[in-house]
Design an enzyme around this catalytic site. Structure first.
Site, short mmCIF file in Angstrom:
data_model
loop_
_atom_site.label_atom_id
_atom_site.label_comp_id
_atom_site.label_asym_id
_atom_site.label_seq_id
_atom_site.Cartn_x
_atom_site.Cartn_y
_atom_site.Cartn_z
N GLN A 15 0.80 -1.22 0.00
CA GLN A 15 0.00 0.00 0.00
C GLN A 15 0.84 1.28 0.00
O GLN A 15 0.34 2.33 -0.37
CB GLN A 15 -0.95 -0.02 1.19
CG GLN A 15 -1.97 -1.15 1.10
CD GLN A 15 -2.93 -1.17 2.27
OE1 GLN A 15 -2.66 -1.76 3.30
NE2 GLN A 15 -4.07 -0.52 2.13
N HIS A 22 -1.71 -5.43 -12.72
CA HIS A 22 -1.14 -5.29 -14.06
C HIS A 22 -1.97 -6.03 -15.12
O HIS A 22 -2.01 -5.62 -16.27
CB HIS A 22 0.31 -5.80 -14.09
CG HIS A 22 1.23 -4.96 -13.26
ND1 HIS A 22 2.44 -5.40 -12.77
CD2 HIS A 22 1.12 -3.68 -12.82
CE1 HIS A 22 3.02 -4.44 -12.06
NE2 HIS A 22 2.22 -3.39 -12.08
N ASP A 39 2.38 0.45 -8.01
CA ASP A 39 3.72 0.49 -8.61
C ASP A 39 4.60 1.54 -7.94
O ASP A 39 5.80 1.33 -7.74
CB ASP A 39 3.64 0.80 -10.12
CG ASP A 39 3.15 -0.40 -10.92
OD1 ASP A 39 2.81 -1.43 -10.30
OD2 ASP A 39 3.09 -0.30 -12.16
N ARG A 79 3.71 0.13 12.98
CA ARG A 79 3.43 -1.18 12.40
C ARG A 79 3.55 -1.09 10.88
O ARG A 79 2.86 -0.30 10.24
CB ARG A 79 2.01 -1.63 12.80
CG ARG A 79 1.61 -2.91 12.13
CD ARG A 79 0.22 -3.42 12.52
NE ARG A 79 -0.03 -4.59 11.73
CZ ARG A 79 -1.11 -4.83 11.01
NH1 ARG A 79 -2.13 -3.99 11.02
NH2 ARG A 79 -1.21 -5.92 10.28
N HIS A 85 1.20 -9.18 4.69
CA HIS A 85 0.04 -8.31 4.53
C HIS A 85 -0.41 -8.42 3.06
O HIS A 85 -0.32 -7.48 2.29
CB HIS A 85 0.38 -6.87 4.91
CG HIS A 85 -0.82 -6.01 5.25
ND1 HIS A 85 -0.98 -5.38 6.46
CD2 HIS A 85 -1.92 -5.70 4.53
CE1 HIS A 85 -2.11 -4.70 6.46
NE2 HIS A 85 -2.71 -4.88 5.29
N ASN A 113 -1.74 -10.77 8.41
CA ASN A 113 -2.75 -9.73 8.57
C ASN A 113 -4.08 -10.17 7.98
O ASN A 113 -4.18 -10.52 6.81
CB ASN A 113 -2.31 -8.45 7.86
CG ASN A 113 -3.36 -7.35 7.99
OD1 ASN A 113 -3.59 -6.84 9.09
ND2 ASN A 113 -4.04 -7.02 6.89
N GLU A 114 -5.11 -10.15 8.80
CA GLU A 114 -6.50 -10.38 8.39
C GLU A 114 -6.70 -11.63 7.55
O GLU A 114 -7.02 -11.55 6.35
CB GLU A 114 -7.04 -9.14 7.66
CG GLU A 114 -7.14 -7.94 8.57
CD GLU A 114 -8.10 -6.86 8.06
OE1 GLU A 114 -8.61 -6.99 6.94
OE2 GLU A 114 -8.34 -5.91 8.81
N ASN A 146 -7.99 -5.84 14.21
CA ASN A 146 -8.22 -4.76 13.25
C ASN A 146 -9.71 -4.49 13.28
O ASN A 146 -10.51 -5.26 12.75
CB ASN A 146 -7.83 -5.19 11.83
CG ASN A 146 -6.33 -5.33 11.66
OD1 ASN A 146 -5.57 -5.13 12.59
ND2 ASN A 146 -5.91 -5.67 10.46
N TYR A 153 -12.98 -1.90 12.70
CA TYR A 153 -13.45 -0.69 12.05
C TYR A 153 -14.93 -0.42 12.29
O TYR A 153 -15.32 0.71 12.49
CB TYR A 153 -13.22 -0.78 10.53
CG TYR A 153 -11.77 -0.65 10.15
CD1 TYR A 153 -11.22 0.58 9.80
CD2 TYR A 153 -10.93 -1.76 10.13
CE1 TYR A 153 -9.89 0.72 9.45
CE2 TYR A 153 -9.59 -1.64 9.79
CZ TYR A 153 -9.07 -0.40 9.45
OH TYR A 153 -7.75 -0.27 9.11
N GLU A 212 -5.23 -2.18 14.11
CA GLU A 212 -5.76 -1.22 13.15
C GLU A 212 -7.10 -0.69 13.65
O GLU A 212 -7.92 -1.44 14.16
CB GLU A 212 -6.03 -1.85 11.77
CG GLU A 212 -4.82 -2.08 10.93
CD GLU A 212 -5.17 -2.61 9.53
OE1 GLU A 212 -6.23 -2.26 9.00
OE2 GLU A 212 -4.36 -3.39 9.01
C1 NOJ Z 1 -7.57 -3.60 6.78
C2 NOJ Z 1 -6.32 -3.88 6.03
O1 NOJ Z 1 -5.40 -4.56 6.84
C3 NOJ Z 1 -5.69 -2.64 5.41
O2 NOJ Z 1 -4.76 -3.07 4.47
C4 NOJ Z 1 -6.76 -1.76 4.83
O3 NOJ Z 1 -6.23 -0.70 4.10
C5 NOJ Z 1 -7.64 -1.25 5.95
N1 NOJ Z 1 -8.27 -2.39 6.58
C6 NOJ Z 1 -8.74 -0.29 5.51
O4 NOJ Z 1 -9.62 -0.94 4.67
#
Ligand code: NOJ
Length: 507
Positions: A48, A68, A81, A106, A151, A195-196, A336, A338, A401
């Protein structure tokens, strides 16, 4: 509620003639403190932010491949990229972390930057050097690195051999992890294996919303879940046996952890089932006393598989040895978190290819963000933390997160209110005995938001993706977060001076 404090203040002054100073003093007295030793941080992930997708020996990953070969499956047909160009701008990133005064940062490692073949036969010195530079720059300023090994960037070649659906991936991953521990273990004390997993398996293998877009729901996602948990556990034991004795760090996993709230009192069981199919799928095998996938999952998938004509359950079972290896294989649980959903019992038909008999949704009336799925429901975090405490024997929690999306722009009052409200909910849980040791804001800076590309922004710092040097500018929320970290307290009415961002003494 924090959100309303400013309104209360306004009403009190305007209509009830109360003195402004008196009320401000009262609000100040109610300012909540964070526990001693609590760690504040911010997070990013390699694909990212790094860019440099094929620089200095790095080879293709599944996200390079997807963006791509199928560019417009990303909303703005963009890719990583160049992204935020952190491969070249890591010193500025560390400077931002110092500006915020964070305790930890992190970030994640790109597997193919370190091992271009995916295997340990060839260690790419330039890739290792990049991460050494970043880690050393952080150590120099007393910032704790919290490193995610995976990740979402599987080497494309490993994907071509089945990726997370191939049981051999457990050794491929463990070998990669060993190389990483050997290279960076002397300085990194916080490790996140994966991750996730829910997003990796359910979105990447069970649908098309993440790479590798396999879309084999109810089959490949369960193979992925099993292999990923075994890979995690093997890695945990490698660290525990070979590296922990000399380095003393901790290892955990970051789970996608949304809260499912019963729509009404009658729907408690349904919401509980949604939790078991969500975070439970990955947390139960590691943290529940009995280990293994949640019982309800095993029963439902097995019954539906039989009714659909399969000869065995689509949920690939663990052997007893695997159950034991996975149970307890984490020093902390990374959450994580949200958002929240409402859940109710529904009659799911066999053709619908859904193994839980639950429907979950978010009412339109809930306050939203720039992302369709992200509604601001802070009490969900309090309930989630309480659930983790009760169901998994009060493990050490690190919120790895939590964050909010906006469109571009520096005045992000909605993000500020999100952070304040969620931190307040977290403090409620801590006061009730939840063992939360750290909080990590997503994200340090704007970045490539997967299939949303650059259309939504999560950064405390805005990144100008139109300039070659990817200029980073602190948003208002960066100043507010900095003050929270500096004061170790949650002042609900603090208004920052957003003119200059400086590095405070000691950072
Ligand atoms: C979880 C992910 O780990 C992360 O890569 C993502 O950008 C965020 N949530 C927000 O969606």
């Amino acid at each position: 509620m924090l959100l309303n404090l400013k309104c209360v203040l306004f009403l009190a002054v305007t209509y009830f003639g109360l003195s402004n100073t008196k009320i401000i003093n009262e609000v100040k007295q109610s300012i909540r403190k964070f526990p001693d030793g609590f760690s504040f941080g911010a997070a990013t992930a390699s694909y990212q932010i790094e860019g440099a997708w094929n620089a200095d020996g790095k080879t293709e990953t599944i996200w390079d491949h997807l963006t791509h070969n199928n560019p417009c499956s990303v909303k703005d047909c963009s890719n990583g990229d160049i992204a935020a160009n952190s491969y070249n701008l890591f010193k500025r990133d560390v400077e931002m972390i110092r500006e915020l005064g964070l305790d930890h940062y992190r970030f994640s490692l790109s597997w193919t930057r370190i091992l271009p073949t995916g295997f340990p036969d060839k260690i790419n010195e330039a890739g290792v050097q990049y991460y050494n530079n970043l880690i050393n720059e952080m150590i120099k300023y007393n910032i704790k690195p919290m490193v995610t090994l995976y990740h979402w960037e599987l080497p494309q070649k490993l994907q071509e051999m089945g990726g997370w659906a191939n049981p051999h991936v457990t050794d491929w991953f463990a070998d990669y992890a060993r190389v990483v521990f050997e290279q960076f273990g002397d300085r990194v004390k916080y490790w996140i294996t994966i991750n996730e997993p829910y997003q990796i398996c359910n979105a990447g293998y069970g649908s098309t919303t993440k790479a590798p877009q396999l879309n084999l729901k109810g089959i490949a996602d369960y193979m992925c879940a099993k292999n990923l948990l075994v890979a995690h556990a093997k890695t945990y034991h490698i660290y525990n046996n070979e590296f922990k004795p000399k380095y003393g760090g901790v290892v955990g996993m970051s789970m996608s952890a949304q809260w499912y709230e019963p729509e009404s009192e009658e729907q408690v069981e349904a919401a509980n089932e949604a939790m078991h199919f969500g975070i439970g799928q990955y947390a139960h095998p590691i943290f529940a006393k009995e280990g293994d996938f949640p019982q309800i999952m095993k029963e439902k998938v097995s019954a539906k598989s039989a009714a659909q004509g399969y000869y065995r359950s689509r949920l690939v079972e663990f052997t007893e040895e695997e159950v034991n290896m996975i149970r307890g294989s984490s020093d902390f649980i990374g959450l994580n978190h949200y958002t929240t959903y409402l859940s109710y019992r529904s009659n799911v038909t066999l053709e619908e290819k859904q193994d839980s008999d639950v429907t979950s949704y978010q009412p339109n009336s809930w306050p939203g963000s720039a992302s369709e799925w992200l509604k601001q429901i802070p009490w969900g975090l309090h309930k989630l933390l309480t659930y983790v405490k009760h169901n998994y024997d009060n493990p050490m929690v690190i919120i790895t997160e939590n964050g909010f999306s906006t469109l571009s722009g520096l005045e992000d009052d909605d993000r500020i209110s999100f952070y304040r409200e969620y931190l307040n909910a977290m403090l409620d849980a801590i006061e009730e005995g939840c063992n939360v040791a750290g909080y990590t804001a997503w994200s340090l800076m704007d970045n490539f938001e997967w299939l949303e590309g650059y259309t939504v922004r999560f950064g405390l710092y805005e990144v100008d993706f139109t300039t070659a040097n990817r200029t980073r500018t602190p948003r208002k929320s960066a100043f507010v977060y900095k003050e929270i970290v500096r004061s170790r307290a949650l002042d609900p009415i603090y208004e920052p001076n957003t003119k200059v961002m400086t590095i405070d003494e000691g950072h």
